[in-house]
Design a protein around this motif. Structure first.
Motif, PDB file in Angstrom:
ATOM      1  N   THR A  67     -25.788 -25.348   5.035  1.00  0.00           N
ATOM      2  CA  THR A  67     -26.509 -26.560   5.586  1.00  0.00           C
ATOM      3  C   THR A  67     -25.776 -26.403   7.383  1.00  0.00           C
ATOM      4  O   THR A  67     -25.053 -25.778   7.536  1.00  0.00           O
ATOM      5  N   ALA A  68     -26.566 -27.091   8.282  1.00  0.00           N
ATOM      6  CA  ALA A  68     -26.364 -26.678   9.675  1.00  0.00           C
ATOM      7  C   ALA A  68     -26.201 -24.877   9.741  1.00  0.00           C
ATOM      8  O   ALA A  68     -27.248 -24.602   9.075  1.00  0.00           O
ATOM      9  N   SER A  69     -25.103 -24.419  10.197  1.00  0.00           N
ATOM     10  CA  SER A  69     -25.613 -22.797  10.162  1.00  0.00           C
ATOM     11  C   SER A  69     -24.052 -22.686   9.410  1.00  0.00           C
ATOM     12  O   SER A  69     -23.366 -21.517   9.715  1.00  0.00           O
TER      13      SER A  69
ATOM     14  N   GLY B 151     -34.485 -26.058  11.351  1.00  0.00           N
ATOM     15  CA  GLY B 151     -35.263 -25.871  10.400  1.00  0.00           C
ATOM     16  C   GLY B 151     -36.507 -26.584  10.523  1.00  0.00           C
ATOM     17  O   GLY B 151     -36.897 -27.249  11.514  1.00  0.00           O
ATOM     18  N   SER B 152     -37.538 -26.592   9.414  1.00  0.00           N
ATOM     19  CA  SER B 152     -38.613 -27.336   9.319  1.00  0.00           C
ATOM     20  C   SER B 152     -38.827 -28.608   8.730  1.00  0.00           C
ATOM     21  O   SER B 152     -39.555 -29.395   9.336  1.00  0.00           O
ATOM     22  N   THR B 153     -38.028 -28.946   7.789  1.00  0.00           N
ATOM     23  CA  THR B 153     -37.834 -30.193   7.307  1.00  0.00           C
ATOM     24  C   THR B 153     -38.022 -31.360   8.285  1.00  0.00           C
ATOM     25  O   THR B 153     -38.686 -32.189   7.959  1.00  0.00           O
ATOM     26  N   PRO B 154     -37.111 -31.587   9.310  1.00  0.00           N
ATOM     27  CA  PRO B 154     -37.123 -32.886  10.027  1.00  0.00           C
ATOM     28  C   PRO B 154     -38.267 -32.991  10.995  1.00  0.00           C
ATOM     29  O   PRO B 154     -38.360 -33.830  11.623  1.00  0.00           O
TER      30      PRO B 154
ATOM     31  N   GLU C 288     -27.498 -24.142  16.341  1.00  0.00           N
ATOM     32  CA  GLU C 288     -28.644 -23.455  17.055  1.00  0.00           C
ATOM     33  C   GLU C 288     -28.568 -22.136  16.981  1.00  0.00           C
ATOM     34  O   GLU C 288     -27.409 -21.475  16.554  1.00  0.00           O
ATOM     35  N   ARG C 289     -29.763 -21.317  16.778  1.00  0.00           N
ATOM     36  CA  ARG C 289     -29.833 -20.077  16.878  1.00  0.00           C
ATOM     37  C   ARG C 289     -29.561 -19.428  18.493  1.00  0.00           C
ATOM     38  O   ARG C 289     -29.654 -19.941  19.142  1.00  0.00           O
ATOM     39  N   ALA C 290     -28.770 -18.379  18.337  1.00  0.00           N
ATOM     40  CA  ALA C 290     -28.302 -17.683  19.783  1.00  0.00           C
ATOM     41  C   ALA C 290     -29.704 -17.181  20.202  1.00  0.00           C
ATOM     42  O   ALA C 290     -29.683 -15.681  20.593  1.00  0.00           O
TER      43      ALA C 290
ATOM     44  N   GLY D 251     -38.822 -25.583  -4.291  1.00  0.00           N
ATOM     45  CA  GLY D 251     -37.891 -24.489  -3.949  1.00  0.00           C
ATOM     46  C   GLY D 251     -36.396 -24.542  -4.005  1.00  0.00           C
ATOM     47  O   GLY D 251     -35.986 -23.618  -3.946  1.00  0.00           O
ATOM     48  N   LYS D 252     -36.026 -25.903  -3.628  1.00  0.00           N
ATOM     49  CA  LYS D 252     -34.384 -26.164  -3.767  1.00  0.00           C
ATOM     50  C   LYS D 252     -34.205 -26.863  -4.759  1.00  0.00           C
ATOM     51  O   LYS D 252     -32.927 -27.403  -4.820  1.00  0.00           O
ATOM     52  N   ALA D 253     -35.066 -27.095  -5.724  1.00  0.00           N
ATOM     53  CA  ALA D 253     -34.620 -27.973  -6.915  1.00  0.00           C
ATOM     54  C   ALA D 253     -33.207 -27.584  -7.767  1.00  0.00           C
ATOM     55  O   ALA D 253     -32.589 -28.243  -7.874  1.00  0.00           O
TER      56      ALA D 253
END
Ligand code: 6PG
Length: 246
Positions: free
Chosen positions: A146-148, A42-45, A73-75, A200-202
């Protein structure tokens, strides 16, 4: 009570995570064992990875003693724009003196079920039947995944395998195959840092932390390391609907 830590902004969240990673890496070093770190996608880390790759944090970590794993991971091939390995490699892995043999990526370019089986076998060899990572980074999607481990998907019911593959109808990259560590294995981590930022996640975060337990709909609620610890590292925007309740 959940261990919730609120910081003014995403850079402060990244610094808090970096401080914890430095101290846990030192503990492993002084105990004479490798430091096993699971990276999130994802983008946050990304901010955190950039921080760790530069001083003052970079020189505080004995990188040859660090083992890198992935939460999911994405395939896709490792050079694909959607690849978590590519993201982490660009902002961290290629910029610090890790041993190549200590970087354990999920092979998104092969059959996802095969990739999950081989990754699970590697984790079994490395951590045995009860062991787990020293520190795991996790994020949360605005759907509570979370994760996938996405809502309503088979992987959230997994009780045996350490790593599985599944086709996800609604993921952050559309309809796609994903490879993911499972909750039982993630919960073997000594320390989990759940980094969640942005307004957006609140609302979802309030449901996850203060609402009824419903992991089918909110899979991140499955994350309850035992005997390890879980710290929620939030920025004020993501925590904005929590404060009202606390
Ligand atoms: C992934 C991640 C995923 C991520 C959340 C949050 O592969 O996408 O592992 O679980 O942590 O989707 O993503 P953002 O940080 O981009 O909001």
């Amino acid at each position: 009570m959940a261990d919730i830590r609120v910081y003014p902004d995403p850079p402060a969240v990244a610094r808090a995570a970096a401080d914890t990673i430095v101290s846990c890496a030192r503990d492993a070093r002084s105990a004479g064992r490798p430091f096993a770190l699971v990276l999130s996608g994802g983008s946050t880390p990304n901010l955190l990875y950039e921080l760790l790759a530069a001083d003052p944090y970079c020189s505080r970590i004995d990188w040859p003693n660090v083992e890198i794993y992935f939460g999911d991971e994405r395939a896709v091939p490792p050079d694909h724009a959607d690849s978590n390995f590519r993201m982490a490699s660009g902002s961290l892995l290629s910029r610090v003196p890790l041993k190549p043999e200590n970087i354990h990526r999920m092979r998104g370019e092969i059959d996802p079920t095969e990739a999950a089986i081989e990754y699970g076998r590697m984790l079994k060899t490395r951590f045995g039947d009860t062991g787990g990572p020293d520190l795991t980074l996790l994020g949360m999607g605005d759907d509570g995944h979370t994760a996938s481990l996405f809502p309503g998907t088979p992987a959230i019911h997994e009780t045996h395998h350490r790593c599985v593959a599944q086709f996800v109808e609604k993921s952050t990259t559309g309809r796609s195959w994903r490879i993911t560590l499972t909750a039982p294995f993630l919960n073997r981590s000594a320390c989990i840092l759940a980094m969640v930022t942005g307004a957006g996640k609140a609302a979802r975060l309030r449901e996850v932390l203060h609402g009824p337990r419903d992991p089918e709909r909110l899979p991140i609620q499955l994350i309850q390391p035992d005997p390890g610890s879980l710290q929620w590292l939030l920025d004020t925007a993501a925590a904005s609907q929590l404060q009202a309740q606390m």
